[in-house]
Each structure stands twice: as structure tokens, then as C-alpha cells.
Design an enzyme around this catalytic site. Structure first.
Site, PDB file in Angstrom:
ATOM      1  N   MET A  30       0.766  -0.892  -0.182  1.00  0.00           N
ATOM      2  CA  MET A  30       0.198  -0.188  -0.288  1.00  0.00           C
ATOM      3  C   MET A  30       0.825   1.270   0.402  1.00  0.00           C
ATOM      4  O   MET A  30       0.461   2.249   0.600  1.00  0.00           O
ATOM      5  CB  MET A  30      -0.846   0.254   1.415  1.00  0.00           C
ATOM      6  N   ALA A  32       3.817   3.950   1.005  1.00  0.00           N
ATOM      7  CA  ALA A  32       4.727   4.400   2.157  1.00  0.00           C
ATOM      8  C   ALA A  32       6.010   3.085   2.550  1.00  0.00           C
ATOM      9  O   ALA A  32       6.012   2.838   3.222  1.00  0.00           O
ATOM     10  CB  ALA A  32       3.877   4.552   3.440  1.00  0.00           C
ATOM     11  N   GLY A  36      11.388  -2.823   5.675  1.00  0.00           N
ATOM     12  CA  GLY A  36      10.304  -4.040   5.234  1.00  0.00           C
ATOM     13  C   GLY A  36      10.050  -4.591   4.432  1.00  0.00           C
ATOM     14  O   GLY A  36      10.441  -5.348   3.862  1.00  0.00           O
ATOM     15  N   HIS A  37       9.220  -3.385   3.416  1.00  0.00           N
ATOM     16  CA  HIS A  37       8.637  -3.417   1.636  1.00  0.00           C
ATOM     17  C   HIS A  37      10.047  -4.021   0.870  1.00  0.00           C
ATOM     18  O   HIS A  37       9.951  -4.759   0.563  1.00  0.00           O
ATOM     19  CB  HIS A  37       8.400  -2.753   1.474  1.00  0.00           C
ATOM     20  N   GLN A  61     -10.714  -2.872   1.972  1.00  0.00           N
ATOM     21  CA  GLN A  61      -9.756  -3.694   3.823  1.00  0.00           C
ATOM     22  C   GLN A  61      -9.543  -2.242   4.775  1.00  0.00           C
ATOM     23  O   GLN A  61      -9.492  -2.258   6.190  1.00  0.00           O
ATOM     24  CB  GLN A  61      -8.122  -3.718   3.631  1.00  0.00           C
ATOM     25  N   GLY A 149       4.962 -10.548   4.299  1.00  0.00           N
ATOM     26  CA  GLY A 149       5.788 -10.385   5.357  1.00  0.00           C
ATOM     27  C   GLY A 149       4.950 -10.475   6.632  1.00  0.00           C
ATOM     28  O   GLY A 149       3.955 -10.884   6.425  1.00  0.00           O
ATOM     29  N   VAL A 178      11.029  -7.076   9.826  1.00  0.00           N
ATOM     30  CA  VAL A 178      12.133  -6.053   9.964  1.00  0.00           C
ATOM     31  C   VAL A 178      11.621  -4.875  11.279  1.00  0.00           C
ATOM     32  O   VAL A 178      10.886  -4.407  10.500  1.00  0.00           O
ATOM     33  CB  VAL A 178      12.245  -5.312   8.339  1.00  0.00           C
ATOM     34  N   LEU A 186       8.519  -2.410  11.430  1.00  0.00           N
ATOM     35  CA  LEU A 186       8.172  -1.176  10.971  1.00  0.00           C
ATOM     36  C   LEU A 186       7.443  -1.187   9.599  1.00  0.00           C
ATOM     37  O   LEU A 186       6.582  -2.344   9.888  1.00  0.00           O
ATOM     38  CB  LEU A 186       9.894  -1.265   9.504  1.00  0.00           C
ATOM     39  N   SER A 187       6.994  -0.293  10.740  1.00  0.00           N
ATOM     40  CA  SER A 187       4.851  -0.114   9.280  1.00  0.00           C
ATOM     41  C   SER A 187       5.187   1.059   9.406  1.00  0.00           C
ATOM     42  O   SER A 187       5.851   2.321   9.821  1.00  0.00           O
ATOM     43  CB  SER A 187       4.157  -0.494  10.442  1.00  0.00           C
TER      44      SER A 187
HETATM   45  P1  AMP Z   1       1.619  -3.275   3.659  1.00  0.00           P
HETATM   46  O1  AMP Z   1       1.812  -2.197   2.426  1.00  0.00           O
HETATM   47  O2  AMP Z   1       1.678  -2.435   5.197  1.00  0.00           O
HETATM   48  O3  AMP Z   1       0.256  -3.426   2.782  1.00  0.00           O
HETATM   49  O4  AMP Z   1       2.883  -4.746   3.080  1.00  0.00           O
HETATM   50  C1  AMP Z   1       2.845  -5.117   2.399  1.00  0.00           C
HETATM   51  C2  AMP Z   1       3.670  -6.061   2.013  1.00  0.00           C
HETATM   52  O5  AMP Z   1       5.253  -5.580   3.291  1.00  0.00           O
HETATM   53  C3  AMP Z   1       3.009  -6.656   3.693  1.00  0.00           C
HETATM   54  O6  AMP Z   1       3.260  -8.450   2.802  1.00  0.00           O
HETATM   55  C4  AMP Z   1       3.279  -7.120   5.045  1.00  0.00           C
HETATM   56  O7  AMP Z   1       3.741  -8.081   4.993  1.00  0.00           O
HETATM   57  C5  AMP Z   1       5.417  -6.612   4.229  1.00  0.00           C
HETATM   58  N1  AMP Z   1       5.584  -6.136   5.318  1.00  0.00           N
HETATM   59  C6  AMP Z   1       4.953  -4.708   5.778  1.00  0.00           C
HETATM   60  N2  AMP Z   1       6.242  -4.049   7.221  1.00  0.00           N
HETATM   61  C7  AMP Z   1       6.620  -5.271   7.146  1.00  0.00           C
HETATM   62  C8  AMP Z   1       8.213  -5.865   7.620  1.00  0.00           C
HETATM   63  N3  AMP Z   1       8.606  -4.462   9.372  1.00  0.00           N
HETATM   64  N4  AMP Z   1       8.535  -5.947   8.094  1.00  0.00           N
HETATM   65  C9  AMP Z   1       8.605  -7.510   6.481  1.00  0.00           C
HETATM   66  N5  AMP Z   1       7.752  -6.857   5.646  1.00  0.00           N
HETATM   67  C10 AMP Z   1       7.034  -6.031   6.092  1.00  0.00           C
END
Ligand code: AMP
Length: 283
Positions: A30, A32, A36-37, A61, A149, A178, A186-187
Site C-alpha cells: 500500500m 509509504a 520491510g517492504h 480493507q 511479510g 524487519v 517497521l510499519s
Molecule cells: P502493506 O504496505 O502494509 O500492505 O505491506 C505490504 C507487504 O509488506 C505485506 O506483505 C506486509 O506484511 C509486508 N511488510 C510490512 N511491514 C513489514 C516489515 N516490517 N517487515 C517485513 N515485511 C513487512
């Protein structure tokens, strides 16, 4: 890096690649973006000929419209990060491309208990929205490998179940969480934390790791749960929503005498108004 905004352009390009025998790795996000990404992108680059990332803030979602409105959007920086990783392509569709009015996207899968616990209970409709978007993106990209992740572990299990149930021809790869040097996962939502909330949020991963230690020492599950919730509540800025010690395959609450392949400890905590999730797996 190639940037695609429409399904037609992207499909045409990917079909040419597939005809030439190229293997495609896909990382849905999504935006940002953070390290982690990027760890998912690195793994995908290492295992495939072609790595494609999608950035799609999926309205379906978000059970809370305020959460959707303030979700961070940092497109220019995302582009720079993907370029510097050597990512091959970005899919950046409008909502109408993913959910055109004429298309009725149904995912007819029974998710059982996975849809009745933790995030599913606290964010009604969230996973229905996730599976809808992931199914549509998989239909469009048809990757060989899909990277997700561990940070969103319940989401991973649900997507795994969908892939199995629908016999989708894709291999799902789980990538480790990560963390910041102090342990915070990380978020994208971390950027919304005030400095005080950010400081308090350290307690989330600390509590998870301490619970994992106590579990290894054989302490009773109920006391681990209760102490963990107390530890989180000691930070006045944190409000735990749940803290679960569960079977890592079924997500059912772990029973005292259970001998299992894996245990997952999951929590969701509000730091101020920002909702954070994290988990720790014990093999
Ligand atoms: P999102 O942009 O939050 O929807 O995340 C996209 C993908 O990145 C998903 O598969 C998440 O699980 C993964 N993800 C988000 N944060 C992390 C992290 N800190 N470490 C590893 N993968 C991550």
C-alpha cells in the site's frame, strides 16, 4: 523502472515476458515504503527474473474511513526507493482499475477460524477487503512467486488458504519482519506516531519477545498472557486490543499441553490513535 497505471498495459507487457520464459516475482503493497517492504523486493529480485511491486491503498480493507484518509502516501519517495533497489516495474492503479463497476470480484473460500480471531474480530470486513484485492491483483499479474511479510501473519495465512482453496498457480513466500534497532516492527503507520507514542511503542516488541522467553521457560500460558497485557498497559500511551498465544497453523489459542509445530504470539496495540500490530513466531 517501468510504471504501469492500467491493467491492459500491464497484462500485455507481462504476457510478453512470460512467453519469453521469464519468472515473475510480485510484491503487493500500500506504499509509504520502508525497509520491510524493500526486504520483500530484495528477496523477489533474488528469486525471479522480473520483480513487480504494486502500490494500491485498498479502500476495501479499511474498516475505518479516518484510517484510510490519513494513511501515509509518499509516492515520490517510494519511486526513489524502488529505483535504488533495482525493482523492474511498478503497478500503480487507480481504484477503478482494480474494482471496475462491471466486475464482481468474489472469493468463494471458507476461511473458518482464520476469519474469527484477532484482526478479523477487531477490524470487521478487513480481511474480506484484503482477499478481494489480493485475488484481483493475482488475476492481473499472475506471478510465479508472491512475497508477503510475517508482520501481517494472519493475512499471510489467509492468502495461503485462498491460494490452496482456489488452486492458484503461485508460490507464496513468507519474509521475516524487519525491525527498528529498538525492536519496533517497521510499519507505514509508524510515521503517524508522535515522538512520545514512538517511544512508548518500543514496549510492544519488548513484551512479545519477553513472552516468547517465558513460553520457552514453560511458564503457564494464562500468566504469560496476563503479565504481557499488564506490561503493555504500564505505558500510559499504549492500549492493547488483544494479546494471543496461538497455534501458528490454525491461529487457535494455544492449549497448555499442546505440542505443535509452531507457536505465534500476536498483539494489536493502540499507541494514541495509531493502531499497530506485531507478532513473534516460536518454531
Ligand atoms: P502493506 O504496505 O502494509 O500492505 O505491506 C505490504 C507487504 O509488506 C505485506 O506483505 C506486509 O506484511 C509486508 N511488510 C510490512 N511491514 C513489514 C516489515 N516490517 N517487515 C517485513 N515485511 C513487512
Amino acid at each position: 523502472m517501468l510504471i504501469f497505471k492500467t491493467v491492459n498495459e500491464l497484462s500485455r507487457y507481462l504476457q510478453t515476458l512470460k512467453r519469453a520464459g521469464r519468472r515473475i516475482g510480485f510484491v503487493p503493497t500500500m506504499g509509504a515504503l520502508h525497509a520491510g517492504h524493500l526486504s520483500l523486493v530484495k528477496t523477489a529480485l533474488g528469486e525471479n527474473d522480473f520483480c513487480i511491486v504494486s502500490i494500491f491503498v485498498n479502500p476495501a480493507q479499511f474498516n475505518d474511513p479516518a484510517d484510510l484518509n490519513r494513511y501515509p502516501r509518499t509516492f515520490e519517495r517510494d519511486l526513489e526507493l524502488l529505483l535504488s533497489e533495482g525493482c523492474h516495474a511498478l503497478f500503480f492503479p487507480e481504484v477503478e482499475e482494480i474494482y471496475p463497476a462491471h466486475l464482481d470480484i468474489r472469493v468463494d473460500v471458507s476461511f473458518g477460524f482464520l476469519f474469527q480471531t484477532m484482526e478479523a474480530l477487531h477490524r470487521p470486513g478487513h480481511f474480506e477487503g484484503v482477499v478481494k484485492a489480493v485475488k484481483r491483483l493475482l488475476d492481473i499479474v499472475e506471478p510465479h512467486n508472491l512475497y508477503m511479510g510475517q508482520k501481517d501473519y494472519q493475512q499471510f495465512l489467509i492468502v495461503q488458504r485462498m491460494i490452496e482453496a482456489l488452486h492458484l498457480p503461485v508460490r507464496l513466500v513468507l519474509c521475516p519482519t524487519v525491525r527498528e534497532p529498538d525492536g519496533l516492527a517497521l510499519s507505514s503507520r509508524n510515521q503517524l506516531l508522535s515522538p512520545q507514542e514512538r517511544e512508548a511503542a518500543r514496549q510492544i516488541s519488548r513484551t512479545l519477545f519477553q513472552a516468547a522467553e517465558k513460553l520457552k521457560q514453560g511458564l503457564p500460558l494464562d500468566s504469560i498472557r496476563a503479565e504481557s497485557v499488564n506490561d503493555l498497559k504500564k505505558e500510559p500511551l499504549l492500549q492493547p486490543e488483544y494479546f494471543e498465544i496461538a497455534n501458528a497453523v490454525t491461529l487457535r489459542p494455544l492449549q497448555e499441553a499442546e505440542t505443535t509445530g509452531g507457536i505465534i504470539i500476536c498483539t494489536a496495540v493502540k499507541a494514541g490513535t495509531v493502531r499497530l500490530i506485531d507478532n513473534v513466531m516460536i518454531a
